[in-house]
Motif scaffolding. Sequence first.
Motif, PDB file in Angstrom:
ATOM      1  N   THR A 116       0.830  -1.207   0.000  1.00  0.00           N
ATOM      2  CA  THR A 116       0.000   0.000   0.000  1.00  0.00           C
ATOM      3  C   THR A 116       0.861   1.252   0.000  1.00  0.00           C
ATOM      4  O   THR A 116       0.567   2.226  -0.700  1.00  0.00           O
ATOM      5  CB  THR A 116      -0.936   0.005   1.221  1.00  0.00           C
ATOM      6  OG1 THR A 116      -1.681  -1.216   1.257  1.00  0.00           O
ATOM      7  CG2 THR A 116      -1.887   1.184   1.167  1.00  0.00           C
ATOM      8  N   THR A 120       0.939   4.315  -2.714  1.00  0.00           N
ATOM      9  CA  THR A 120       0.716   5.663  -2.199  1.00  0.00           C
ATOM     10  C   THR A 120       1.822   6.603  -2.651  1.00  0.00           C
ATOM     11  O   THR A 120       1.563   7.748  -3.043  1.00  0.00           O
ATOM     12  CB  THR A 120       0.644   5.640  -0.659  1.00  0.00           C
ATOM     13  OG1 THR A 120      -0.443   4.797  -0.254  1.00  0.00           O
ATOM     14  CG2 THR A 120       0.402   7.043  -0.112  1.00  0.00           C
ATOM     15  N   SER A 186      -8.539   0.925  -2.698  1.00  0.00           N
ATOM     16  CA  SER A 186      -9.172   2.245  -2.815  1.00  0.00           C
ATOM     17  C   SER A 186      -8.421   3.301  -2.028  1.00  0.00           C
ATOM     18  O   SER A 186      -8.161   4.406  -2.526  1.00  0.00           O
ATOM     19  CB  SER A 186     -10.627   2.170  -2.326  1.00  0.00           C
ATOM     20  OG  SER A 186     -11.382   1.269  -3.094  1.00  0.00           O
ATOM     21  N   LEU A 187      -8.057   2.965  -0.797  1.00  0.00           N
ATOM     22  CA  LEU A 187      -7.385   3.944   0.065  1.00  0.00           C
ATOM     23  C   LEU A 187      -6.000   4.329  -0.454  1.00  0.00           C
ATOM     24  O   LEU A 187      -5.477   5.391  -0.111  1.00  0.00           O
ATOM     25  CB  LEU A 187      -7.271   3.399   1.487  1.00  0.00           C
ATOM     26  CG  LEU A 187      -8.583   3.303   2.267  1.00  0.00           C
ATOM     27  CD1 LEU A 187      -8.331   2.750   3.670  1.00  0.00           C
ATOM     28  CD2 LEU A 187      -9.258   4.676   2.368  1.00  0.00           C
ATOM     29  N   ILE A 190      -6.378   7.706  -1.964  1.00  0.00           N
ATOM     30  CA  ILE A 190      -6.907   8.857  -1.215  1.00  0.00           C
ATOM     31  C   ILE A 190      -5.866   9.956  -1.078  1.00  0.00           C
ATOM     32  O   ILE A 190      -6.201  11.129  -0.881  1.00  0.00           O
ATOM     33  CB  ILE A 190      -7.398   8.409   0.181  1.00  0.00           C
ATOM     34  CG1 ILE A 190      -8.250   9.486   0.848  1.00  0.00           C
ATOM     35  CG2 ILE A 190      -6.216   8.065   1.070  1.00  0.00           C
ATOM     36  CD1 ILE A 190      -9.550   9.758   0.130  1.00  0.00           C
TER      37      ILE A 190
END
Length: 261
Positions: A116, A120, A186-187, A190
Amino acid sequence: MIMDGLIVSLILPFAGTVLGAACVFLMKNAMSEVLQKVLIGFAAGVMVAASVWSLLIPSMEMTGVEGFMSVLPAIVGFLGGILFLLLLDMAVPHQHIDGVGSEGPKSGLSRTTKLTFAVTLHNIPEGMAVGAVLAGALENNAYVSMAAALALAVGIAIQNFPEGAIVSMPLRMSGNSRWKSFVIGSLSGIVEPVAAVITILLASFVVPVLPYLLAFAAGAMLYVVVEELVPETQQGRHSNVGTIGFAIGFVLMMTLDVVLG
């Protein structure tokens, strides 16, 4: 009208990631190597075209001068963006989808968390790019329009769709539930609207910094392309399909920026 364009441009890239992550509910098997290379190449093509037409060219045009001084903000901002992502790459523990080992400092974080973090890191430059173009549009800059910001947001949203799937599907295949894989996928996107808002605020406080911000975002995005995306398309078999994906992404983003911008 301006506020509508602002909100849509901020939401679109994240929406693309969410829709891509939702593929985990539709696909039963892992994404094929060929498809994955095509999608990664496509994302790289979009980012390169956006860096040139949406960021670097406006950065040089809005200086209003000629000669070396017209490219100075682009040079400084571009190199600053490269250095920024290089430092983040070294400082944040992360692991790429096809990587056998972790990158960055050693940590006890799980593989899922490090995956993740990797995505990101890739999404930060995209959010900054949208924010920088939106900042120019909000200032009524002659070289950056709200239409150009929307074109960039659409292009990034399109390339975020496969990116969301590329994140969520391996998480599902490694044993996570569909919902957990979807949420994490999804995150990972963000950070884009967050980075965009921070960039807009920064530009509003320091107006002359906009040409530098545009080039900074371009440098950060191209770091991701050269360091991660292109090498991933050229490893192992089917490297040619990654190149084809790159060409399609490049042409699509170039067309969006010229026609809509």
